[in-house]
Motif scaffolding. Sequence first.
Motif, PDB file in Angstrom:
ATOM      1  N   ALA A  48     -11.983  14.568  18.841  1.00  0.00           N
ATOM      2  CA  ALA A  48     -10.817  14.347  18.001  1.00  0.00           C
ATOM      3  C   ALA A  48     -10.802  12.843  17.738  1.00  0.00           C
ATOM      4  N   PHE A  49      -9.638  12.286  17.384  1.00  0.00           N
ATOM      5  CA  PHE A  49      -9.641  10.847  17.143  1.00  0.00           C
ATOM      6  C   PHE A  49      -9.462  10.053  18.431  1.00  0.00           C
ATOM      7  N   THR A  50      -8.649  10.579  19.341  1.00  0.00           N
ATOM      8  CA  THR A  50      -8.382   9.852  20.581  1.00  0.00           C
ATOM      9  C   THR A  50      -9.015  10.498  21.806  1.00  0.00           C
ATOM     10  N   SER A  51      -9.755  11.556  21.604  1.00  0.00           N
ATOM     11  CA  SER A  51     -10.403  12.229  22.732  1.00  0.00           C
ATOM     12  C   SER A  51     -11.735  12.814  22.289  1.00  0.00           C
ATOM     13  N   GLY A  67     -17.903   5.037  16.056  1.00  0.00           N
ATOM     14  CA  GLY A  67     -16.467   5.278  16.038  1.00  0.00           C
ATOM     15  C   GLY A  67     -15.729   4.197  15.275  1.00  0.00           C
ATOM     16  N   PHE A  68     -14.392   4.247  15.381  1.00  0.00           N
ATOM     17  CA  PHE A  68     -13.563   3.296  14.626  1.00  0.00           C
ATOM     18  C   PHE A  68     -12.358   2.855  15.441  1.00  0.00           C
ATOM     19  N   ILE A  75     -13.030   6.365  24.553  1.00  0.00           N
ATOM     20  CA  ILE A  75     -14.183   7.234  24.295  1.00  0.00           C
ATOM     21  C   ILE A  75     -15.464   6.417  24.376  1.00  0.00           C
ATOM     22  N   ALA A  76     -15.440   5.248  23.731  1.00  0.00           N
ATOM     23  CA  ALA A  76     -16.618   4.382  23.733  1.00  0.00           C
ATOM     24  C   ALA A  76     -16.998   3.973  25.150  1.00  0.00           C
ATOM     25  N   ARG A  77     -16.005   3.594  25.934  1.00  0.00           N
ATOM     26  CA  ARG A  77     -16.261   3.160  27.310  1.00  0.00           C
ATOM     27  C   ARG A  77     -16.937   4.273  28.111  1.00  0.00           C
ATOM     28  N   GLU A  78     -16.455   5.493  27.957  1.00  0.00           N
ATOM     29  CA  GLU A  78     -17.026   6.612  28.714  1.00  0.00           C
ATOM     30  C   GLU A  78     -18.471   6.874  28.318  1.00  0.00           C
ATOM     31  N   LEU A  79     -18.757   6.802  27.021  1.00  0.00           N
ATOM     32  CA  LEU A  79     -20.128   7.041  26.569  1.00  0.00           C
ATOM     33  C   LEU A  79     -21.058   5.913  27.018  1.00  0.00           C
TER      34      LEU A  79
END
Length: 264
Positions: A48-51, A67-68, A75-79
């Motif tokens: 989604a946008f935040t998850s 992403g944006f 999300i970015a941190r987890e990836l």
Amino acid sequence: MFPRRIVCLTEEPTEILYALGEDARIVGVSGFTVRPARVRREKPRVSAFTSASTDRILALRPDLAIGFSDIQADIARELIKHGIEVWISNHRTVQGILGYIRRLGALVGVAEKAERYAEELERGLAALKERANALPRHPRVYFEEWDEPMISGIHWVSELISIAGGVDIFPELAISGLAKGRIVADAEEVIRRRPDVILGSWCGKRFRPNRIAARSGWQDVPAVRQGELHEIKSAIILQPGPAALTDGVSVMQDIFERWATRTD
């Protein structure tokens, strides 16, 4: 080596990669993605946008996730923790969108094709601006991105209002990159600024003109009095990509042209 397995965490990179003929590189997309229409048949939805579903993304073996904005930082941190390369853009203007198209094209090895695409979009905007200059009058416009609290339009929306022939009534708020900086703290300020047209795009939630018209004191706002309350679908105006520079701005211009030629 250019990325070959891309996960798009937001809509605009997907639309751009399809437009550049590089859609084979996409292995996963945002669940909000609707452009082009065939993407929902062709690509798995992983966020989604935040998850996002980290497990589903990792199973696709991406070599890049796109992403944006700061909203997707978690999300970015987890990836990144899982070794995935991530590109988070943060463009907020029309020129920023055009620059993003060029950067994304270069990232996948089709810089010249991306340049031609960006120039095509620039020509389209120039033509709309020329057409807008011929309007006999230009409406004052209130763009509402959210209703509770009231949030006015982001920078690229404000710029597109101008290109389409309107005048944003909250240009000083539009320059804020964060939504909290665009909160209209005093609803009476809209009344004082007397918009001729009100555009609503409530971040995917259905816009309800009757709720706007029922706000205290708004019955005397020109836009309310004349029934100039219009929805613009979020998918074509609130994503910082080609949709806003084509369909979104064109819908606005159609509304402004009809208003400009009213005789009542």
